[in-house]
Design a protein around this motif. Sequence first.
Motif, PDB file in Angstrom:
ATOM      1  N   LEU A  29       5.716 -37.856 -33.059  1.00 45.33           N
ATOM      2  CA  LEU A  29       6.622 -37.132 -33.951  1.00 45.33           C
ATOM      3  C   LEU A  29       7.498 -36.122 -33.222  1.00 45.33           C
ATOM      4  CD1 LEU A  29       4.173 -36.542 -36.933  1.00 45.33           C
ATOM      5  CD2 LEU A  29       6.166 -38.056 -36.897  1.00 45.33           C
ATOM      6  N   VAL A  30       7.392 -36.049 -31.911  1.00 43.42           N
ATOM      7  CA  VAL A  30       8.223 -35.123 -31.140  1.00 43.42           C
ATOM      8  C   VAL A  30       9.633 -35.693 -31.034  1.00 43.42           C
ATOM      9  CG1 VAL A  30       8.585 -34.076 -28.870  1.00 43.42           C
ATOM     10  CG2 VAL A  30       6.285 -34.195 -29.850  1.00 43.42           C
ATOM     11  N   GLU A  31      10.616 -34.844 -31.278  1.00 44.37           N
ATOM     12  CA  GLU A  31      12.010 -35.287 -31.250  1.00 44.37           C
ATOM     13  C   GLU A  31      12.663 -34.923 -29.926  1.00 44.37           C
ATOM     14  OE1 GLU A  31      15.935 -33.952 -33.644  1.00 44.37           O
ATOM     15  OE2 GLU A  31      14.355 -34.830 -34.905  1.00 44.37           O
ATOM     16  N   LEU A  32      13.439 -35.832 -29.403  1.00 47.92           N
ATOM     17  CA  LEU A  32      14.182 -35.605 -28.164  1.00 47.92           C
ATOM     18  C   LEU A  32      15.570 -36.211 -28.331  1.00 47.92           C
ATOM     19  CD1 LEU A  32      14.166 -34.624 -25.191  1.00 47.92           C
ATOM     20  CD2 LEU A  32      13.381 -36.918 -24.555  1.00 47.92           C
ATOM     21  N   ASP A  33      16.588 -35.363 -28.243  1.00 44.80           N
ATOM     22  CA  ASP A  33      17.972 -35.809 -28.397  1.00 44.80           C
ATOM     23  C   ASP A  33      18.167 -36.597 -29.684  1.00 44.80           C
ATOM     24  OD1 ASP A  33      18.662 -34.596 -26.019  1.00 44.80           O
ATOM     25  OD2 ASP A  33      18.447 -36.413 -24.830  1.00 44.80           O
ATOM     26  N   GLY A  34      17.561 -36.102 -30.775  1.00 45.89           N
ATOM     27  CA  GLY A  34      17.784 -36.684 -32.084  1.00 45.89           C
ATOM     28  C   GLY A  34      16.992 -37.934 -32.392  1.00 45.89           C
ATOM     29  N   ARG A  35      16.033 -38.265 -31.533  1.00 50.56           N
ATOM     30  CA  ARG A  35      15.235 -39.481 -31.756  1.00 50.56           C
ATOM     31  C   ARG A  35      13.779 -39.165 -31.461  1.00 50.56           C
ATOM     32  NH1 ARG A  35      17.281 -44.778 -28.769  1.00 50.56           N
ATOM     33  NH2 ARG A  35      18.719 -44.799 -30.525  1.00 50.56           N
ATOM     34  N   LEU A  36      12.869 -39.620 -32.324  1.00 52.39           N
ATOM     35  CA  LEU A  36      11.452 -39.397 -32.094  1.00 52.39           C
ATOM     36  C   LEU A  36      10.980 -40.197 -30.888  1.00 52.39           C
ATOM     37  CD1 LEU A  36       9.894 -39.389 -35.686  1.00 52.39           C
ATOM     38  CD2 LEU A  36      10.867 -37.504 -34.374  1.00 52.39           C
ATOM     39  N   LEU A  37       9.984 -39.656 -30.197  1.00 56.06           N
ATOM     40  CA  LEU A  37       9.502 -40.318 -28.990  1.00 56.06           C
ATOM     41  C   LEU A  37       8.993 -41.723 -29.254  1.00 56.06           C
ATOM     42  CD1 LEU A  37       7.638 -37.531 -26.953  1.00 56.06           C
ATOM     43  CD2 LEU A  37      10.018 -38.304 -26.782  1.00 56.06           C
TER      44      LEU A  37
END
Length: 210
Positions: A29-37
């Motif tokens: 559920l961690v978001e990175l650059d607008g996308r979940l991992l």
Amino acid sequence: MRAGGVRTTVAGLVLAAGAGRRYGCPKALVELDGRLLVERSVVTARAGGCHPVVTVLGAQAGAVRDRVDLGGVMVLDNPEWATGMASSLRAGLVALRATRSIAVVVLLVDMPGVTPEAVRRLVALAAPDALAMAGYGGERGHPVLLGRVHWDGVVASASGDVGARRYLHERAADLRIVPCGDVATGGDIDTEADRDPFRRGGDRRGGAGQ
């Protein structure tokens, strides 16, 4: 790929079941650059040539399903996720027995620096008896390629958070290390600060094609 005239594939297996206790929430559920991992990992596996792609969920699986469209992906819920990563690896490999895949590329959800090109390099080595893993300088890491003949052995030996490590160590002579440091990075995300090197505008080896 064809073996004996039968269409074969190289599967992708995304392990995304952990609770992410150090981070404070499941890494899926961690978001990175607008996308979940978890979404990034699935996209990476597909773009790297893996089919089918299996994703193993565990902690807050319902929340992951609500936030990510995993259509076209074989999604497994691992009720034993709290026992460690090995239970998810076992679940994924058991499910893949029903496919014609000759090998599987295993990806961890908390390593966004893995790129499609790194996956492709392992897919290119796929064979039923293949064993390979990515190398980053002097370090070994993910993704990992497991040929089909090894699946039962990994299922039998994997425990806790060790995953396939023990099995691979015992077969070091057959294990091929594939240099990937020029196209990917092998670090993982354990805390929020760990996300910074992977953000857009940072080291783009961690974001190419994602």
